[in-house]
Write a protein that holds these residues in place. Structure first.
Motif, mmCIF file in Angstrom:
data_model
loop_
_atom_site.group_PDB
_atom_site.id
_atom_site.type_symbol
_atom_site.label_atom_id
_atom_site.label_comp_id
_atom_site.label_asym_id
_atom_site.label_seq_id
_atom_site.Cartn_x
_atom_site.Cartn_y
_atom_site.Cartn_z
ATOM 1 N N VAL A 237 41.582 35.738 35.674
ATOM 2 C CA VAL A 237 43.034 35.847 35.762
ATOM 3 C C VAL A 237 43.385 37.304 36.051
ATOM 4 N N VAL A 238 44.319 37.519 36.974
ATOM 5 C CA VAL A 238 44.832 38.862 37.242
ATOM 6 C C VAL A 238 46.352 38.810 37.165
ATOM 7 N N ILE A 239 46.915 39.716 36.376
ATOM 8 C CA ILE A 239 48.364 39.910 36.349
ATOM 9 C C ILE A 239 48.624 41.345 36.778
ATOM 10 N N GLU A 240 49.475 41.518 37.800
ATOM 11 C CA GLU A 240 49.732 42.860 38.294
ATOM 12 C C GLU A 240 51.098 42.939 38.954
ATOM 13 N N ASP A 241 51.609 44.168 39.045
ATOM 14 C CA ASP A 241 52.750 44.412 39.911
ATOM 15 C C ASP A 241 52.219 44.892 41.259
ATOM 16 N N ASP A 242 53.102 45.254 42.164
ATOM 17 C CA ASP A 242 52.655 45.566 43.531
ATOM 18 C C ASP A 242 51.886 46.875 43.620
ATOM 19 N N SER A 243 51.826 47.652 42.524
ATOM 20 C CA SER A 243 51.059 48.898 42.542
ATOM 21 C C SER A 243 49.574 48.666 42.300
ATOM 22 N N GLY A 244 49.176 47.416 42.099
ATOM 23 C CA GLY A 244 47.777 47.091 41.829
ATOM 24 C C GLY A 244 46.996 46.801 43.097
ATOM 25 N N ILE A 245 46.214 45.746 43.084
ATOM 26 C CA ILE A 245 45.406 45.375 44.250
ATOM 27 C C ILE A 245 46.309 44.772 45.312
ATOM 28 N N PRO A 246 46.204 45.192 46.582
ATOM 29 C CA PRO A 246 47.065 44.640 47.632
ATOM 30 C C PRO A 246 46.995 43.114 47.707
ATOM 31 N N TYR A 247 48.114 42.538 48.049
ATOM 32 C CA TYR A 247 48.308 41.087 48.071
ATOM 33 C C TYR A 247 47.261 40.370 48.908
ATOM 34 N N HIS A 248 46.884 40.943 50.047
ATOM 35 C CA HIS A 248 46.012 40.216 50.982
ATOM 36 C C HIS A 248 44.615 39.970 50.404
ATOM 37 N N TYR A 249 44.204 40.757 49.413
ATOM 38 C CA TYR A 249 42.893 40.527 48.800
ATOM 39 C C TYR A 249 42.849 39.223 48.017
ATOM 40 N N PHE A 250 44.003 38.702 47.645
ATOM 41 C CA PHE A 250 44.044 37.445 46.896
ATOM 42 C C PHE A 250 44.199 36.224 47.815
ATOM 43 N N LEU A 251 44.300 36.472 49.122
ATOM 44 C CA LEU A 251 44.455 35.380 50.075
ATOM 45 C C LEU A 251 43.154 35.032 50.778
ATOM 46 N N GLU A 252 42.325 36.011 51.048
ATOM 47 C CA GLU A 252 41.046 35.810 51.728
ATOM 48 C C GLU A 252 39.953 36.572 51.000
ATOM 49 N N PRO A 253 38.863 35.885 50.659
ATOM 50 C CA PRO A 253 38.629 34.439 50.776
ATOM 51 C C PRO A 253 39.525 33.652 49.817
ATOM 52 N N PRO A 254 39.762 32.396 50.094
ATOM 53 C CA PRO A 254 40.749 31.609 49.331
ATOM 54 C C PRO A 254 40.212 31.108 47.990
ATOM 55 N N VAL A 255 39.967 32.029 47.080
ATOM 56 C CA VAL A 255 39.412 31.642 45.772
ATOM 57 C C VAL A 255 40.452 31.750 44.655
ATOM 58 N N TRP A 256 41.695 32.116 45.020
ATOM 59 C CA TRP A 256 42.721 32.341 44.017
ATOM 60 C C TRP A 256 43.925 31.424 44.226
ATOM 61 N N ASP A 257 44.486 30.945 43.132
ATOM 62 C CA ASP A 257 45.826 30.369 43.136
ATOM 63 C C ASP A 257 46.787 31.498 42.790
ATOM 64 N N VAL A 258 47.683 31.800 43.708
ATOM 65 C CA VAL A 258 48.552 32.968 43.557
ATOM 66 C C VAL A 258 49.992 32.528 43.321
ATOM 67 N N HIS A 259 50.618 33.132 42.328
ATOM 68 C CA HIS A 259 52.007 32.840 41.986
ATOM 69 C C HIS A 259 52.783 34.161 41.957
ATOM 70 N N LEU A 260 53.938 34.175 42.587
ATOM 71 C CA LEU A 260 54.751 35.385 42.676
ATOM 72 C C LEU A 260 56.023 35.229 41.852
ATOM 73 N N PHE A 261 56.439 36.338 41.239
ATOM 74 C CA PHE A 261 57.606 36.331 40.363
ATOM 75 C C PHE A 261 58.505 37.522 40.686
ATOM 76 N N GLY A 262 59.796 37.340 40.484
ATOM 77 C CA GLY A 262 60.730 38.442 40.593
ATOM 78 C C GLY A 262 61.175 38.724 42.010
ATOM 79 N N ALA A 263 61.262 40.005 42.335
ATOM 80 C CA ALA A 263 61.785 40.431 43.639
ATOM 81 C C ALA A 263 60.934 41.576 44.175
ATOM 82 N N TYR A 264 60.791 41.600 45.500
ATOM 83 C CA TYR A 264 60.030 42.692 46.131
ATOM 84 C C TYR A 264 60.723 43.097 47.423
#
Length: 314
Positions: A237-264
């Protein structure tokens, strides 16, 4: 406790904490109850770039057995004599965590000033304060170090260890024994190359959860790829804001279920180079974005913060 300085500090510190708890901690508790119930059990929580922030890992993952925090600030100490708990000590201690009380994160420049000089020194006083305020009872504090072979040993000896830190044993409100470790460590690749034992220790932590917030967008950079890789390889499990690991690392390879919250929209001006166009596009699409009723990270005002929850697929 009979001194006026203590009474004044106790009153103001209680007010600070209650405000933080009401505005921030209690809301994380509610969010956790709604969104983390079906995540894998978390035994170990890894929190890089944490500073002395014990509040957030305890709030997001209160049932973990062990917490591993890493920051640049020295371990420090607390006074050994009663008379050293003077009025100046309480003033400095409150100042040491006031930015976190107001904004939910520790400012690097404040920590360099408040935690590296004078009394109180280092992260230990603030860690103990935040642990106790969260309802825990501190049992023991031990200096520790990581050897070049990757072993964790009780030692403050520079000669026998390559990374120094501390272990705090504490009991929660249900009398369950927990452990919080803090290591003073620079996580840049060139620094970790010189500390193979420390790198091995981090790589062999049991799979668990990672928390990243207010992390200066460091893992956007190539020279923080080692710690980024450790997190992606070993977290469930990873919980982070946008200052953490860039979003694209959680898309490829497709091993993560990603959920977004709030506003960016975009990072604050100091970190404008951290803008992620793909993350902005995902938020602009308004598809599956969940609300966030507390502020977190550099845009700590409510309705401006973002949070990413990534859960490793089975």
């Amino acid at each position: 406790e009979q001194k006026t300085a203590w009474a004044d500090y106790s009153k103001t510190a209680a007010s600070d904490w209650n405000r933080l708890k009401r505005r921030y901690v209690d809301r994380i508790t509610a969010w956790r109850g709604k969104y983390l119930q079906k995540t894998p059990p978390t035994d170990v929580v890894f929190y890089p770039f944490s500073g002395p922030d014990a509040t957030n890992p305890l709030a997001f993952f209160p049932d973990a057995r062990e917490y591993v925090l890493i920051g640049l600030e020295p371990v420090g100490c607390i006074p050994t004599k009663t008379e050293d708990f003077a009025s100046e000590y309480w003033t400095a201690l409150r100042r040491g965590w006031q930015s976190a009380a107001a904004m939910g994160f520790f400012k690097t420049e404040d920590m360099q000033r408040d935690l590296a000089e004078g009394s109180p020194s280092g992260v230990l006083p603030v860690l103990l304060f935040l642990l106790a305020r969260a309802g825990n009872t501190v049992v023991d504090v031990t200096p520790v170090g990581i050897t070049p072979a990757g072993a964790l040993i009780p030692s403050a000896d520079k000669a026998s260890t390559e990374t120094r830190g501390l272990t705090i044993q504490f009991k929660d409100q249900h009398q369950r024994t927990r452990t919080m470790r803090y290591f003073a460590l620079n996580l840049q690749n060139p620094r970790l190359v010189k500390k193979p034992g420390t790198t091995h220790y981090l790589e062999t932590l049991p799979p668990g959860a990672t928390l990243v917030k207010s992390a200066s967008y460091l893992m956007h950079k190539r020279y923080f790829s080692t710690v980024r890789g450790i997190i992606l390889a070993h977290s469930n499990v990873v919980i982070e804001d946008d200052s953490g690991i860039p979003y694209h690392y959680f898309l490829e390879p497709p091993v993560w279920d990603v959920h977004l919250f709030g506003a960016y929209d975009q990072p604050i001006g100091l970190f404008k180079s951290g803008l992620q166009e793909d993350l902005k596009a995902a938020y602009d699409a308004h598809t599956g974005i969940e609300p966030l009723d507390f502020g977190i990270g550099y845009k700590w005002q409510q309705n401006q913060s973002n949070l990413l929850l990534a859960i490793r697929k089975k």
